[in-house]
Scaffold this motif. Structure first.
Motif, PDB file in Angstrom:
ATOM      1  N   UNK A 375     -17.860  -2.296  -8.704  1.00  0.00           N
ATOM      2  CA  UNK A 375     -17.500  -3.606  -9.237  1.00  0.00           C
ATOM      3  C   UNK A 375     -16.583  -4.285  -8.226  1.00  0.00           C
ATOM      4  N   UNK A 376     -16.655  -5.617  -8.098  1.00  0.00           N
ATOM      5  CA  UNK A 376     -15.791  -6.303  -7.134  1.00  0.00           C
ATOM      6  C   UNK A 376     -14.318  -5.955  -7.325  1.00  0.00           C
ATOM      7  N   UNK A 377     -13.595  -5.812  -6.211  1.00  0.00           N
ATOM      8  CA  UNK A 377     -12.174  -5.468  -6.237  1.00  0.00           C
ATOM      9  C   UNK A 377     -11.378  -6.608  -5.606  1.00  0.00           C
ATOM     10  N   UNK A 378     -10.375  -7.103  -6.318  1.00  0.00           N
ATOM     11  CA  UNK A 378      -9.481  -8.117  -5.766  1.00  0.00           C
ATOM     12  C   UNK A 378      -8.054  -7.585  -5.679  1.00  0.00           C
ATOM     13  N   UNK A 379      -7.827  -6.364  -6.121  1.00  0.00           N
ATOM     14  CA  UNK A 379      -6.494  -5.755  -6.127  1.00  0.00           C
ATOM     15  C   UNK A 379      -6.099  -5.289  -4.729  1.00  0.00           C
ATOM     16  N   UNK A 380      -4.781  -5.237  -4.484  1.00  0.00           N
ATOM     17  CA  UNK A 380      -4.236  -4.819  -3.194  1.00  0.00           C
ATOM     18  C   UNK A 380      -3.842  -3.345  -3.237  1.00  0.00           C
ATOM     19  N   UNK A 381      -4.225  -2.562  -2.242  1.00  0.00           N
ATOM     20  CA  UNK A 381      -3.881  -1.134  -2.229  1.00  0.00           C
ATOM     21  C   UNK A 381      -2.434  -0.887  -1.798  1.00  0.00           C
ATOM     22  N   UNK A 382      -1.906   0.250  -2.228  1.00  0.00           N
ATOM     23  CA  UNK A 382      -0.606   0.752  -1.781  1.00  0.00           C
ATOM     24  C   UNK A 382      -0.781   2.217  -1.405  1.00  0.00           C
ATOM     25  N   UNK A 383      -0.162   2.639  -0.319  1.00  0.00           N
ATOM     26  CA  UNK A 383      -0.256   4.031   0.124  1.00  0.00           C
ATOM     27  C   UNK A 383       1.140   4.645   0.132  1.00  0.00           C
ATOM     28  N   UNK A 384       1.241   5.851  -0.455  1.00  0.00           N
ATOM     29  CA  UNK A 384       2.507   6.581  -0.438  1.00  0.00           C
ATOM     30  C   UNK A 384       2.226   8.074  -0.532  1.00  0.00           C
ATOM     31  N   UNK A 385       2.854   8.830   0.326  1.00  0.00           N
ATOM     32  CA  UNK A 385       2.788  10.291   0.305  1.00  0.00           C
ATOM     33  C   UNK A 385       1.350  10.804   0.226  1.00  0.00           C
ATOM     34  N   UNK A 386       0.494  10.250   1.096  1.00  0.00           N
ATOM     35  CA  UNK A 386      -0.884  10.725   1.190  1.00  0.00           C
ATOM     36  C   UNK A 386      -1.782  10.289   0.057  1.00  0.00           C
ATOM     37  N   UNK A 387      -1.369   9.280  -0.714  1.00  0.00           N
ATOM     38  CA  UNK A 387      -2.158   8.820  -1.858  1.00  0.00           C
ATOM     39  C   UNK A 387      -2.333   7.312  -1.809  1.00  0.00           C
ATOM     40  N   UNK A 388      -3.554   6.862  -2.115  1.00  0.00           N
ATOM     41  CA  UNK A 388      -3.853   5.432  -2.244  1.00  0.00           C
ATOM     42  C   UNK A 388      -3.821   5.075  -3.721  1.00  0.00           C
ATOM     43  N   UNK A 389      -3.021   4.074  -4.065  1.00  0.00           N
ATOM     44  CA  UNK A 389      -2.952   3.559  -5.436  1.00  0.00           C
ATOM     45  C   UNK A 389      -3.517   2.149  -5.450  1.00  0.00           C
TER      46      UNK A 389
END
Length: 626
Positions: A375-389
């Motif tokens: 599904x289309x994604x418009x959210x912005x990713x965040x990376x911390x401690x080896x994890x993408x949120x």
């Protein structure tokens, strides 16, 4: 497909008739605007009955719908619209308005998917009808015609024979409220423009667009009336006549008539064009490099060391050298991008409206892995401690392994689509949605910990503001608070464990744009009108420090403010960047980048700032501290 085939047939007939005596022309088209499907219970009925009424009228040759055909641009709304428009037995042509693209959980992809394009060019009896889409896409801000639509319009007008009459359709009035009105008008003036049609204001109204006769059409919604309506437009010889039609009831006498003739601009009149003389007042601020993209830039950029990465609405990822702006690499995804990249020491994480999250090699721009959300994604990713949120548009929040993109967990059942970048602390991740909700999610398990509802509906959501986690000291004890600004004008501070509101204020009348001092003790709120407010948040309370008046009337854009110890950088709707002093003493300097909304500000090192605007401009500014 029916719509396309009919258009091809009619254009073929028009080619034969082009050049005929204008006095022989006689045809009528129906003109609907601001349908706002899914806004009121009667909106669907008004549209369906309009179509029945048009089909029953033998005098109508085709129909034009001039934008805001849906309320939110949701996928379900567009599928409903597609189903309803199948009932047309005559050609129809439509363009999107701001409601079709501003709050679109599908990233403004469904209009093009269903209707093939956000623009049209249609010839009938030698008259060329040209319509192009409107914005801004997925951002609050001034009316704006996307850069790619401007380039398309220019190509179509250039290909139009000099004497062929043109009627132009856009959702917005062509005046100074539209950020790039002058580009459109200057293009149209190169050919035989006869009239401009638009909507947006929901009323029948005639006006002058630099000598070009222009008309706004009523909404098809009934509002307080028993039934809705639309306009019947008749071209007969050298006149264009507008009549309001009440659905299945009556047609009123003509409320406006345009005499078709060559463009007559007023003598001794100089029409306003964007003014950059403000830059002469601050010559110490200079542009060290500048480039212009071919499409809109709606997202914020990201910077790490000598690498600057930004995305555009063509779905292209650009990596630039901070020092000179030269392209290091590009990567093209399968659809539009409205999200900010996240740069790590090895990877650049991107989300796209093609439904994929990409991990690109930082040096080469090649794909290391990608994850399909379907599904289309418009959210912005965040990376911390080896994890993408990262959030989504389908009610889920995701945690992925940075190394290979495999799934850690999903949090389901979130209300509203996600646009912003989350904030995190050691235990939780925090995110707002366009469903008027704000959530705290456990970082390890993905379970929802607490939630907050503004209880004011979708238009008043913490959906665009990036939340932040900041420290405060109270009675000698150090604590943390979660801060977010909603489009209900309230900035709120939450207790991270319980979701208890520590403080809340709408005093500054901000909408979605915040900035914070480097030490996290001072918050800056950009008001929707002409103020910037500084607030001391270091004690876990909202304590106003100062309020500065700004030299503009309104400022709704959600772009985050950048700060240094001495300056706060304030983005504006029409491309001027203001640097105000952190002591509240006013403006240190200003610089105009373009005449379009500033969509991104990023510090690029000592006394440098990279600024982007909606019209595709990317600039690196060098500025003095004092």
């Amino acid at each position: 497909m029916k719509r396309i085939l009919l258009a091809i047939c009619v254009i073929a007939l028009s080619v034969l008739s082009y050049g005929q005596d204008s006095n022989q022309r006689a045809f009528t088209f129906a003109w609907l605007s601001d349908v706002h499907l899914n806004s009121f219970a009667y909106a669907e009925d008004d549209l369906r009955q309009s179509i029945e009424d048009i089909n029953a009228n033998p005098d109508v040759d085709f129909t034009i719908l001039s934008g805001d055909v849906t309320e939110f641009g949701d996928t379900k709304e567009f599928y409903l619209l597609q189903d309803i428009l199948k009932d047309f037995r005559k050609p129809y042509f439509l363009i999107p308005g701001n409601h079709d693209v501003n709050w679109s959980e599908n990233g403004c992809t469904m209009f093009d998917k269903i209707f093939q394009a956000s623009h049209f060019c249609y010839d009938w009896q030698g008259v060329r009808f040209i319509g192009c889409g409107a914005g801004p896409s997925l951002r609050m801000g001034p009316p704006h015609i996307p850069r790619e639509e401007i380039l398309w319009l220019d190509s179509i007008v250039r290909a139009t024979p000099a004497k062929q009459p043109i009627i132009f359709i856009n959702h917005f009035p062509l005046n100074q409220d539209l950020s790039n009105w002058y580009e459109v008008i200057d293009i149209l003036k190169t050919r035989n423009i006869q009239a401009i049609l638009g909507g947006h204001l929901h009323v029948n109204h005639a006006y002058d667009a630099e000598g070009i006769p222009a008309v706004l059409g009523r909404s098809s919604l009934r509002r307080e009336d028993p039934i809705g309506g639309y306009n019947l437009v008749t071209l007969r010889g050298n006149t264009l006549e507008f009549q309001e039609r009440i659905i299945k009831t009556e047609t009123h006498p003509a409320w406006h008539t345009i005499l078709l003739a060559p463009l007559q601009e007023k003598r001794n009149t100089t029409y306003y064009r964007p003014d950059f003389t403000i830059n002469d007042e601050y010559p110490s601020v200079r542009e060290s490099w500048k480039l212009k993209d071919v499409t809109d830039i709606a997202s914020q950029g990201s910077i790490d060391g000598d690498l600057y990465v930004y995305t555009n609405t063509a779905g292209v990822v650009h990596a630039l050298n901070v020092a000179d702006g030269k392209t290091l690499w590009t990567y093209t995804t399968g659809n539009k991008i409205f999200s900010a990249p996240f740069i790590t020491p090895r990877l650049v994480i991107i989300s796209s409206c093609d439904g994929f999250i990409y991990a690109l090699d930082r040096k080469q721009g090649t794909v290391c892995w990608k994850y399909n959300m379907d599904y289309p994604i418009v959210a912005c990713p965040l990376v911390s401690e080896g994890t993408v949120y990262i959030g989504s548009s389908n009610g889920k929040f995701y945690s992925l392994k940075l190394a290979d993109g495999t799934l850690n967990w999903t949090c389901d059942g979130l209300h509203g689509y996600i646009e912003s970048r989350p904030a995190i602390d050691k235990e939780r991740v925090y995110i707002g949605t366009w469903g008027a909700m704000f959530y705290a999610i456990d970082r390890k398990s993905g379970k929802s910990v607490w939630e907050f509802d503004t209880k004011r509906g979708r238009y008043f959501s913490p959906g665009a503001c990036w939340p932040v986690v900041l420290p405060y000291t109270q009675q000698g004890k150090k604590n943390e608070q979660i801060i977010v600004l909603s489009s209900d004008y309230f900035v709120r501070s939450f207790h991270p464990e319980t979701g208890e509101i520590l403080w809340a204020s709408d005093e500054a009348k901000g909408r979605e744009s915040l900035g914070f001092s480097p030490d996290g003790k001072t918050m800056y709120v950009k008001g929707i009108k002409n103020t910037i407010t500084a607030v001391d948040i270091s004690q876990g309370t909202y304590d106003s420090l100062w309020n500065t008046l700004m030299p503009y009337g309104g400022n709704f854009i959600p772009t985050r403010m950048e700060t240094t110890g001495q300056l706060v950088f304030v983005p504006t709707e029409f491309g001027v960047l203001h640097a105000i002093r952190t002591d509240g003493s006013g403006i240190a300097w200003s610089h105009k980048i373009s005449h379009s909304a500033i969509t991104s500000l990023k510090s690029a090192g000592k006394e440098k700032l990279i600024v982007m605007t909606m019209d595709g401009t990317v600039t690196c500014l060098e500025y003095p501290v004092n």
